[in-house]
Enzyme design. Structure first.
Site, PDB file in Angstrom:
ATOM      1  N   MET A  34     -28.372 -58.798  23.727  1.00 39.70           N
ATOM      2  CA  MET A  34     -26.921 -58.607  23.744  1.00 39.70           C
ATOM      3  C   MET A  34     -26.487 -57.954  25.053  1.00 39.70           C
ATOM      4  SD  MET A  34     -25.761 -57.897  19.862  1.00 39.70           S
ATOM      5  CE  MET A  34     -26.163 -56.165  19.818  1.00 39.70           C
ATOM      6  N   HIS A  41     -35.849 -54.207  27.639  1.00 40.62           N
ATOM      7  CA  HIS A  41     -35.572 -55.642  27.777  1.00 40.62           C
ATOM      8  C   HIS A  41     -36.375 -56.224  28.935  1.00 40.62           C
ATOM      9  CE1 HIS A  41     -31.597 -54.070  26.090  1.00 40.62           C
ATOM     10  NE2 HIS A  41     -32.047 -54.852  25.136  1.00 40.62           N
TER      11      HIS A  41
HETATM   12  P1  AMP Z   1     -30.637 -55.748  21.967  1.00 43.27           P
HETATM   13  O1  AMP Z   1     -30.898 -54.372  22.526  1.00 43.27           O
HETATM   14  O2  AMP Z   1     -30.060 -55.710  20.595  1.00 43.27           O
HETATM   15  O3  AMP Z   1     -29.890 -56.593  22.905  1.00 43.27           O
HETATM   16  O4  AMP Z   1     -32.065 -56.382  21.768  1.00 43.27           O
HETATM   17  C1  AMP Z   1     -32.576 -57.444  22.498  1.00 43.27           C
HETATM   18  C2  AMP Z   1     -34.074 -57.457  22.351  1.00 43.27           C
HETATM   19  O5  AMP Z   1     -34.598 -56.319  23.031  1.00 43.27           O
HETATM   20  C3  AMP Z   1     -34.543 -57.345  20.899  1.00 43.27           C
HETATM   21  O6  AMP Z   1     -35.654 -58.186  20.702  1.00 43.27           O
HETATM   22  C4  AMP Z   1     -34.907 -55.892  20.791  1.00 43.27           C
HETATM   23  O7  AMP Z   1     -35.883 -55.645  19.797  1.00 43.27           O
HETATM   24  C5  AMP Z   1     -35.466 -55.636  22.165  1.00 43.27           C
HETATM   25  N1  AMP Z   1     -35.490 -54.206  22.492  1.00 43.27           N
HETATM   26  C6  AMP Z   1     -34.490 -53.315  22.387  1.00 43.27           C
HETATM   27  N2  AMP Z   1     -34.906 -52.089  22.732  1.00 43.27           N
HETATM   28  C7  AMP Z   1     -36.222 -52.200  23.060  1.00 43.27           C
HETATM   29  C8  AMP Z   1     -37.228 -51.271  23.490  1.00 43.27           C
HETATM   30  N3  AMP Z   1     -36.973 -49.979  23.646  1.00 43.27           N
HETATM   31  N4  AMP Z   1     -38.471 -51.762  23.734  1.00 43.27           N
HETATM   32  C9  AMP Z   1     -38.755 -53.077  23.579  1.00 43.27           C
HETATM   33  N5  AMP Z   1     -37.843 -54.000  23.171  1.00 43.27           N
HETATM   34  C10 AMP Z   1     -36.592 -53.563  22.911  1.00 43.27           C
END
Ligand code: AMP
Length: 282
Positions: A34, A41
């Protein structure tokens, strides 16, 4: 192009890129996000680039996974920085569709979920969330036609929901998990951490610390129920309002009877107006 990376704002444009790669025999990975990209990310993008020849990062703040009382309108939007970060981590295309491209007028179809999506964790506090997540992921998978999609373990229930959906619907891609990236003090990176005040930020590492102590206690033979209850108290004493802290089977997310099988500890708790989630294996 921005910061040396191609931007596709339509499914047709994205498919054009993928068709050109496929004609060269190249494999393709998708990293759904997002936006508001951080080092967590970026680690997923690097993992994707290690597993596939070409990497698509989707940046789409999906309205259907937010409840009316949640932070859709104020969710951080940092598109130019996201493009630079995605490119630096090894992505080739950023897919950034408008809401109408994903949800055209008359849109009426939603993926219906059971199993790990109805485990009584995030779904108890965000009842419409996973239907929104699964539906947009299905659309992104179909749009990209990728060989793999990379998801963070940070959102463990989401990872299980998407893995289950891909298997159940026979979607022709593999779901690849990436480990949770943390600050030095243990706080899991999250786009929402920027909402924390200085005082809240100082208290926030207690969430991961409680999980680590709980996992260590269970490994040392403490009964699961007692260890979980102690962790709940530690989180509350650190100033959080607890939504849940549970010991569950890692894949089904069913409650565990004792410490004999695999266990994942999952927590969601609020510090002021900011809701944080985390999870670790025992
Ligand atoms: P979002 O933050 O909702 O945009 O998540 C996008 C992707 O990044 C998802 O697959 C999350 O699980 C992943 N994600 C978010 N925070 C982390 C983190 N601290 N470490 C690894 N992956 C992450």
């Amino acid at each position: 192009m921005a910061d040396g990376i191609a931007i596709a704002d339509s499914v047709a444009a994205l498919r054009g890129h993928v068709a050109a790669w496929r004609a060269l025999g190249l494999s393709v990975a998708l990293v759904p996000t997002m936006g508001a990209l951080h080092a967590g990310h970026a680690a997923l993008v690097r993992l994707a680039a290690a597993r596939a020849d070409r990497v698509i990062v989707s940046v789409f703040v999906n309205p259907t996974q937010f409840a009316p009382n949640e932070d859709f309108s104020r969710y951080p939007r940092t598109f130019d920085a996201d493009c630079a970060r995605a490119a630096e981590a090894g992505a080739h295309v950023v897919f950034a569709p408008a809401v109408e491209e994903i949800y055209p007028p008359g849109f009426s179809t939603t993926v219906s979920l059971e199993g790990p999506a109805a485990a009584g964790l995030e779904d108890r506090f965000r009842p419409t969330h996973f239907a929104g997540v699964a539906t947009v992921c299905a659309k992104l998978f179909i749009a990209a036609g990728a060989d793999i999609a990379v998801f963070g373990e940070k959102d463990w229930q989401q990872l299980q929901v998407v893995t289950r959906m891909a298997a159940d619907l026979g979607l022709p891609l593999a779901i690849v998990p990436g480990e949770t990236i943390r600050e030095d003090d243990g706080l899991a990176l999250s786009s929402r951490n920027r909402y924390l005040s200085d005082t809240e930020r100082a208290a926030a590492p207690a969430l991961a610390a409680a999980l680590r102590a709980c996992a260590a206690a269970i490994r040392a033979g403490r009964p699961v129920d007692a260890a979980v209850e102690e962790a709940r108290q530690a989180v509350t004493q650190a100033g959080f309002v607890l939504d849940y802290l549970e010991a569950r089977h890692p894949a089904t997310l069913a409650p565990v009877a004792d410490g004999s099988g695999p266990i994942r500890l999952l927590v969601a708790a609020r510090l002021g107006a900011t809701r944080l989630i985390d999870n670790i294996p025992v």
